[in-house]
Write an enzyme that holds these catalytic residues in place. Structure first.
Site, short mmCIF file in Angstrom:
data_model
loop_
_atom_site.label_atom_id
_atom_site.label_comp_id
_atom_site.label_asym_id
_atom_site.label_seq_id
_atom_site.Cartn_x
_atom_site.Cartn_y
_atom_site.Cartn_z
N SER A 126 43.60 46.64 97.63
CA SER A 126 44.99 47.04 97.88
C SER A 126 45.58 47.72 96.66
O SER A 126 45.20 47.42 95.52
CB SER A 126 45.80 45.78 98.20
OG SER A 126 47.17 46.06 98.16
N TYR A 151 48.89 36.52 96.54
CA TYR A 151 48.12 37.45 97.39
C TYR A 151 47.53 38.58 96.54
O TYR A 151 46.33 38.87 96.60
CB TYR A 151 49.02 38.04 98.50
CG TYR A 151 48.45 39.31 99.08
CD1 TYR A 151 47.41 39.28 99.99
CD2 TYR A 151 48.93 40.57 98.66
CE1 TYR A 151 46.86 40.45 100.48
CE2 TYR A 151 48.38 41.74 99.15
CZ TYR A 151 47.35 41.68 100.06
OH TYR A 151 46.80 42.83 100.53
N LYS A 155 43.39 39.73 95.38
CA LYS A 155 42.70 41.03 95.46
C LYS A 155 42.13 41.41 94.08
O LYS A 155 41.01 41.92 93.98
CB LYS A 155 43.66 42.11 95.96
CG LYS A 155 44.07 41.93 97.41
CD LYS A 155 42.90 42.07 98.38
CE LYS A 155 43.24 41.75 99.82
NZ LYS A 155 42.09 41.66 100.70
#
Ligand code: UD1
Length: 342
Positions: A126, A151, A155
């Site tokens: 991302s 979150y 990643k």
């Protein structure tokens, strides 16, 4: 034809990628725990491609179950790993759930890749790894900034875990795709985004407001340092994004990835503000969006858009779909969903 394992294949980006893989002749095996998707998505995929993908209801945190899939479908050549939790706000409330979901699955997949000699991985990363970049548009060599949410951290950590695993086992190779903001739906309106409860992301909230499920869209902040004060993102059509995965798989299987791990920005290269998105949506659909300007949302960056030159050149891929078309497909999908609910 090569067999491809797609984790999270009934999810939003996963389902669109399965369609493109099948349309390119690949045999797809989906594993998904259906925690944030519906089994009906398989019918949507089948109605588009004419072929039902193999499906196993499996949680990627369970290594034994995953190993069983490799046994059952022998000869899996590549894995596209989408399965992950993705709600930024929820990750702040439930960090351990996010670390377990998003990282244990990566560990299991990397171990199995080595054990099963299925050495090619496409990983869903991302643009969140860049945080608020100092230089825009952002290139792949921009510094990785401290994550603003668990979150985002999952990643970043996953990219590092993959890098280390590949360094240690030279058979393994990976293409990590750093998505900007995927939006829209398949033109058939047979598959699209299926948010669980109140949507966190902008476009499903916009379409649900337009159709009357939500009263009012909250625009998070109008005091950013941008031309109209609202935050800027790079919105990319989900089918353009899906096609990049097919190219990434082909590149890995053809051994064109010489570096072990490669990173690509998947964006259009164009930034649009929240207010600009609303304007285009209203133009395209003729529906006015009731909105209210509220305070900034915690953890949001001010502006980010991609420099997709590396992906354009190396992958021969370009996101060319207009904002109008992306939003048209999102609207068509919302209408189809509403018709199904009745
Ligand atoms: C975030 C993550 C991204 C992740 C995605 C998954 C960051 C920087 N980005 O994207 O990595 O893949 O979530 O869910 O962590 N907005 C409103 N009103 C709304 C909803 C959104 O004004 O009701 C605004 C947001 O403030 C933002 C823009 O719309 O400026 C896009 O928001 P959203 O769709 O949630 O995506 P990101 O936060 O950019």
């Amino acid at each position: 034809m090569s067999k491809i394992l797609v984790t999270g294949g009934t999810g939003y980006i996963g389902s669109h990628t399965v369609v493109e893989l099948q349309n390119s002749g690949y045999e797809v095996i989906i594993v998904d725990n259906l925690s944030n998707s519906s089994i009906d998505v398989l019918d949507g995929i089948t109605s588009i491609t004419g072929k039902k993908p193999a499906f196993e209801k499996i949680d990627c945190r369970d290594k034994q179950d995953l190993a069983g899939v490799f046994k059952k479908y022998s000869g899996i050549e590549a894995i596209i790993h989408f399965a992950a939790s993705k709600a930024v706000g929820e990750s702040v409330e439930k960090p351990l759930l996010y670390y377990r979901n998003n990282l244990v699955s990566v560990l299991n997949i990397l171990e199995l890749m080595g054990e099963q000699n299925a050495c090619s991985l496409v990983f869903s990363s991302s643009c969140t790894v860049y945080g608020q970049p100092d230089v825009l548009p952002v290139t792949e060599d921009a510094p990785i900034k401290p994550a603003t949410s668990p979150y985002g951290n999952t990643k970043q950590i996953a990219e590092e875990i993959i890098r280390d695993a590949i360094h240690a086992d030279k058979r393994l190779k990976c293409i990590a795709l750093r998505y900007f903001n995927p939006v829209g739906a398949h033109p058939s309106a047979a598959i699209g985004e299926l948010p669980n409860g109140v949507p966190n992301n902008l476009i499903p909230f916009v379409t649900q407001t337009a159709i009357g499920i939500r009263d009012c869209l909250r625009v998070f902040g109008n005091d950013y340092d941008t031309p109209d004060g609202s935050a800027i993102r790079d919105y990319i059509w989900v089918t353009d994004l899906a096609k990049a995965h097919v190219i990434a798989v082909e590149r890995l299987l053809a051994n064109k990835n010489k570096k072990g791990i490669e990173f690509f920005n998947l964006g259009t290269g164009k930034g649009l503000s929240v207010l600009e998105i609303l304007e285009v949506f209203e133009q395209v659909t003729g529906v006015e969006i009731n909105r209210q300007i509220v305070a900034r949302r915690e953890g949001d960056v001010e502006k980010v858009w991609a420099d997709p030159t590396f992906a354009n050149k190396e992958l021969g891929w370009k996101a060319e779909t207009s904002t109008e078309k992306m939003l048209e497909t999102a609207w068509k999908w919302e209408i189809a969903l509403t018709a199904k609910r009745r």
